[in-house]
Design a protein around this motif. Sequence first.
Motif, PDB file in Angstrom:
ATOM      1  N   GLU A   1     -17.501  13.611  40.649  1.00  0.00           N
ATOM      2  CA  GLU A   1     -17.186  13.851  42.064  1.00  0.00           C
ATOM      3  C   GLU A   1     -16.043  12.959  42.543  1.00  0.00           C
ATOM      4  O   GLU A   1     -15.175  13.396  43.310  1.00  0.00           O
ATOM      5  CB  GLU A   1     -18.428  13.654  42.937  1.00  0.00           C
ATOM      6  CG  GLU A   1     -19.681  14.388  42.486  1.00  0.00           C
ATOM      7  CD  GLU A   1     -19.502  15.879  42.221  1.00  0.00           C
ATOM      8  OE1 GLU A   1     -18.505  16.475  42.684  1.00  0.00           O
ATOM      9  OE2 GLU A   1     -20.366  16.456  41.537  1.00  0.00           O
ATOM     10  N   ASN A   2     -16.027  11.717  42.077  1.00  0.00           N
ATOM     11  CA  ASN A   2     -14.922  10.827  42.443  1.00  0.00           C
ATOM     12  C   ASN A   2     -13.617  11.299  41.828  1.00  0.00           C
ATOM     13  O   ASN A   2     -12.550  11.174  42.445  1.00  0.00           O
ATOM     14  CB  ASN A   2     -15.229   9.386  42.028  1.00  0.00           C
ATOM     15  CG  ASN A   2     -16.169   8.698  43.005  1.00  0.00           C
ATOM     16  OD1 ASN A   2     -15.883   8.558  44.184  1.00  0.00           O
ATOM     17  ND2 ASN A   2     -17.317   8.260  42.505  1.00  0.00           N
ATOM     18  N   ALA A   3     -13.689  11.846  40.615  1.00  0.00           N
ATOM     19  CA  ALA A   3     -12.487  12.384  39.976  1.00  0.00           C
ATOM     20  C   ALA A   3     -11.960  13.595  40.741  1.00  0.00           C
ATOM     21  O   ALA A   3     -10.744  13.727  40.970  1.00  0.00           O
ATOM     22  CB  ALA A   3     -12.781  12.759  38.529  1.00  0.00           C
ATOM     23  N   LEU A   4     -12.853  14.492  41.152  1.00  0.00           N
ATOM     24  CA  LEU A   4     -12.438  15.657  41.946  1.00  0.00           C
ATOM     25  C   LEU A   4     -11.808  15.218  43.260  1.00  0.00           C
ATOM     26  O   LEU A   4     -10.766  15.744  43.677  1.00  0.00           O
ATOM     27  CB  LEU A   4     -13.640  16.565  42.203  1.00  0.00           C
ATOM     28  CG  LEU A   4     -14.190  17.344  41.002  1.00  0.00           C
ATOM     29  CD1 LEU A   4     -15.543  17.971  41.349  1.00  0.00           C
ATOM     30  CD2 LEU A   4     -13.205  18.419  40.541  1.00  0.00           C
ATOM     31  N   ALA A   5     -12.441  14.254  43.921  1.00  0.00           N
ATOM     32  CA  ALA A   5     -11.912  13.753  45.196  1.00  0.00           C
ATOM     33  C   ALA A   5     -10.538  13.124  45.000  1.00  0.00           C
ATOM     34  O   ALA A   5      -9.626  13.322  45.814  1.00  0.00           O
ATOM     35  CB  ALA A   5     -12.885  12.750  45.805  1.00  0.00           C
ATOM     36  N   THR A   6     -10.374  12.391  43.906  1.00  0.00           N
ATOM     37  CA  THR A   6      -9.093  11.751  43.613  1.00  0.00           C
ATOM     38  C   THR A   6      -8.003  12.787  43.375  1.00  0.00           C
ATOM     39  O   THR A   6      -6.860  12.620  43.833  1.00  0.00           O
ATOM     40  CB  THR A   6      -9.223  10.832  42.386  1.00  0.00           C
ATOM     41  OG1 THR A   6     -10.155   9.792  42.676  1.00  0.00           O
ATOM     42  CG2 THR A   6      -7.888  10.214  42.014  1.00  0.00           C
ATOM     43  N   LEU A   7      -8.337  13.857  42.661  1.00  0.00           N
ATOM     44  CA  LEU A   7      -7.368  14.926  42.426  1.00  0.00           C
ATOM     45  C   LEU A   7      -6.897  15.544  43.744  1.00  0.00           C
ATOM     46  O   LEU A   7      -5.708  15.836  43.913  1.00  0.00           O
ATOM     47  CB  LEU A   7      -7.973  16.002  41.526  1.00  0.00           C
ATOM     48  CG  LEU A   7      -8.172  15.641  40.054  1.00  0.00           C
ATOM     49  CD1 LEU A   7      -8.898  16.770  39.331  1.00  0.00           C
ATOM     50  CD2 LEU A   7      -6.840  15.350  39.372  1.00  0.00           C
ATOM     51  N   ILE A   8      -7.820  15.750  44.659  1.00  0.00           N
ATOM     52  CA  ILE A   8      -7.459  16.326  45.953  1.00  0.00           C
ATOM     53  C   ILE A   8      -6.573  15.366  46.737  1.00  0.00           C
ATOM     54  O   ILE A   8      -5.545  15.758  47.312  1.00  0.00           O
ATOM     55  CB  ILE A   8      -8.720  16.691  46.758  1.00  0.00           C
ATOM     56  CG1 ILE A   8      -9.465  17.847  46.062  1.00  0.00           C
ATOM     57  CG2 ILE A   8      -8.355  17.082  48.195  1.00  0.00           C
ATOM     58  CD1 ILE A   8     -10.798  18.178  46.674  1.00  0.00           C
ATOM     59  N   GLN A   9      -6.948  14.103  46.763  1.00  0.00           N
ATOM     60  CA  GLN A   9      -6.155  13.116  47.497  1.00  0.00           C
ATOM     61  C   GLN A   9      -4.747  12.999  46.922  1.00  0.00           C
ATOM     62  O   GLN A   9      -3.774  12.834  47.662  1.00  0.00           O
ATOM     63  CB  GLN A   9      -6.855  11.755  47.458  1.00  0.00           C
ATOM     64  CG  GLN A   9      -8.121  11.687  48.295  1.00  0.00           C
ATOM     65  CD  GLN A   9      -8.861  10.380  48.110  1.00  0.00           C
ATOM     66  OE1 GLN A   9      -9.002   9.875  47.002  1.00  0.00           O
ATOM     67  NE2 GLN A   9      -9.321   9.812  49.214  1.00  0.00           N
ATOM     68  N   LYS A  10      -4.623  13.081  45.610  1.00  0.00           N
ATOM     69  CA  LYS A  10      -3.326  12.922  44.960  1.00  0.00           C
ATOM     70  C   LYS A  10      -2.446  14.148  45.101  1.00  0.00           C
ATOM     71  O   LYS A  10      -1.246  14.031  45.431  1.00  0.00           O
ATOM     72  CB  LYS A  10      -3.527  12.611  43.472  1.00  0.00           C
ATOM     73  CG  LYS A  10      -2.225  12.462  42.691  1.00  0.00           C
ATOM     74  CD  LYS A  10      -2.502  12.126  41.230  1.00  0.00           C
ATOM     75  CE  LYS A  10      -1.192  12.006  40.453  1.00  0.00           C
ATOM     76  NZ  LYS A  10      -1.438  11.686  39.015  1.00  0.00           N
ATOM     77  N   HIS A  11      -3.014  15.330  44.850  1.00  0.00           N
ATOM     78  CA  HIS A  11      -2.203  16.537  44.782  1.00  0.00           C
ATOM     79  C   HIS A  11      -2.204  17.372  46.067  1.00  0.00           C
ATOM     80  O   HIS A  11      -1.265  18.149  46.290  1.00  0.00           O
ATOM     81  CB  HIS A  11      -2.675  17.406  43.615  1.00  0.00           C
ATOM     82  CG  HIS A  11      -2.561  16.745  42.281  1.00  0.00           C
ATOM     83  ND1 HIS A  11      -1.350  16.506  41.662  1.00  0.00           N
ATOM     84  CD2 HIS A  11      -3.511  16.241  41.442  1.00  0.00           C
ATOM     85  CE1 HIS A  11      -1.550  15.909  40.502  1.00  0.00           C
ATOM     86  NE2 HIS A  11      -2.851  15.737  40.345  1.00  0.00           N
ATOM     87  N   PHE A  12      -3.245  17.224  46.867  1.00  0.00           N
ATOM     88  CA  PHE A  12      -3.354  18.026  48.090  1.00  0.00           C
ATOM     89  C   PHE A  12      -3.735  17.141  49.272  1.00  0.00           C
ATOM     90  O   PHE A  12      -4.795  17.335  49.895  1.00  0.00           O
ATOM     91  CB  PHE A  12      -4.396  19.136  47.911  1.00  0.00           C
ATOM     92  CG  PHE A  12      -4.205  19.962  46.669  1.00  0.00           C
ATOM     93  CD1 PHE A  12      -3.128  20.823  46.543  1.00  0.00           C
ATOM     94  CD2 PHE A  12      -5.113  19.876  45.613  1.00  0.00           C
ATOM     95  CE1 PHE A  12      -2.955  21.594  45.394  1.00  0.00           C
ATOM     96  CE2 PHE A  12      -4.961  20.639  44.463  1.00  0.00           C
ATOM     97  CZ  PHE A  12      -3.864  21.506  44.357  1.00  0.00           C
TER      98      PHE A  12
END
Length: 209
Positions: free
Chosen positions: A51-62
């Motif tokens: 879940e932290n990885a998914l959240a990080t992807l969103i923060q970084k790319h979107f």
Amino acid sequence: MKREIAKDLLKIEAVFLSPSKPFTWASGIKSPIYCDNRLTLSDVKVRNDVENALATLIQKHFPECQQVMGTSTAGIAHAAIVGHLLDIPMGYVRASAKDHGRTNQIEGRCEKGTKVVVVEDLISTAGSVIDVVNVLRKNEIEVLGIVSIFTYGMQKGIDRLNEANVINYSCSNFDVLVDVAYQTGYIEKDDIERLIKFRNNPSDESWMK
């Protein structure tokens, strides 16, 4: 991150590799890999990592994301947790509209023009997640992209995503997982070529020979 998530998925057998005793998919295709990312919800450490990885992807790319939308059913729980981590709304999209009540296909309030990211657990040929993207677009909701736990990287999936003009970022992928599996002694060196050959053309069963 990709390697750590790959280790997590292998450890809890959310992704299971068996080149010598292949699984049979619903389509009839023989596969050396089986994925059940729902198992990530049952392991606290792995769930937190994912879940932290998914959240990080969103923060970084979107970074402009205003809401997450889960795919039904596997993406719903992940979207809810990620929405909580990012402190933004979530909802989900049904595979088809309900045949009763308000006949909703989009569940949860999501206004026209909202910038959303779709949360998916697994991408193979990308058909189901693109159906979700199309439903959202039809309702004038702006889809920024997709985040997923794992992707096979199959050409059919890549082509479909390109045709739909939508980008996906995954916490881990097939190539990384195969490398981690070899480095940790999960598979033999000879298995690597067989696994890659399957990924490149799942309908060609010559990888089993």
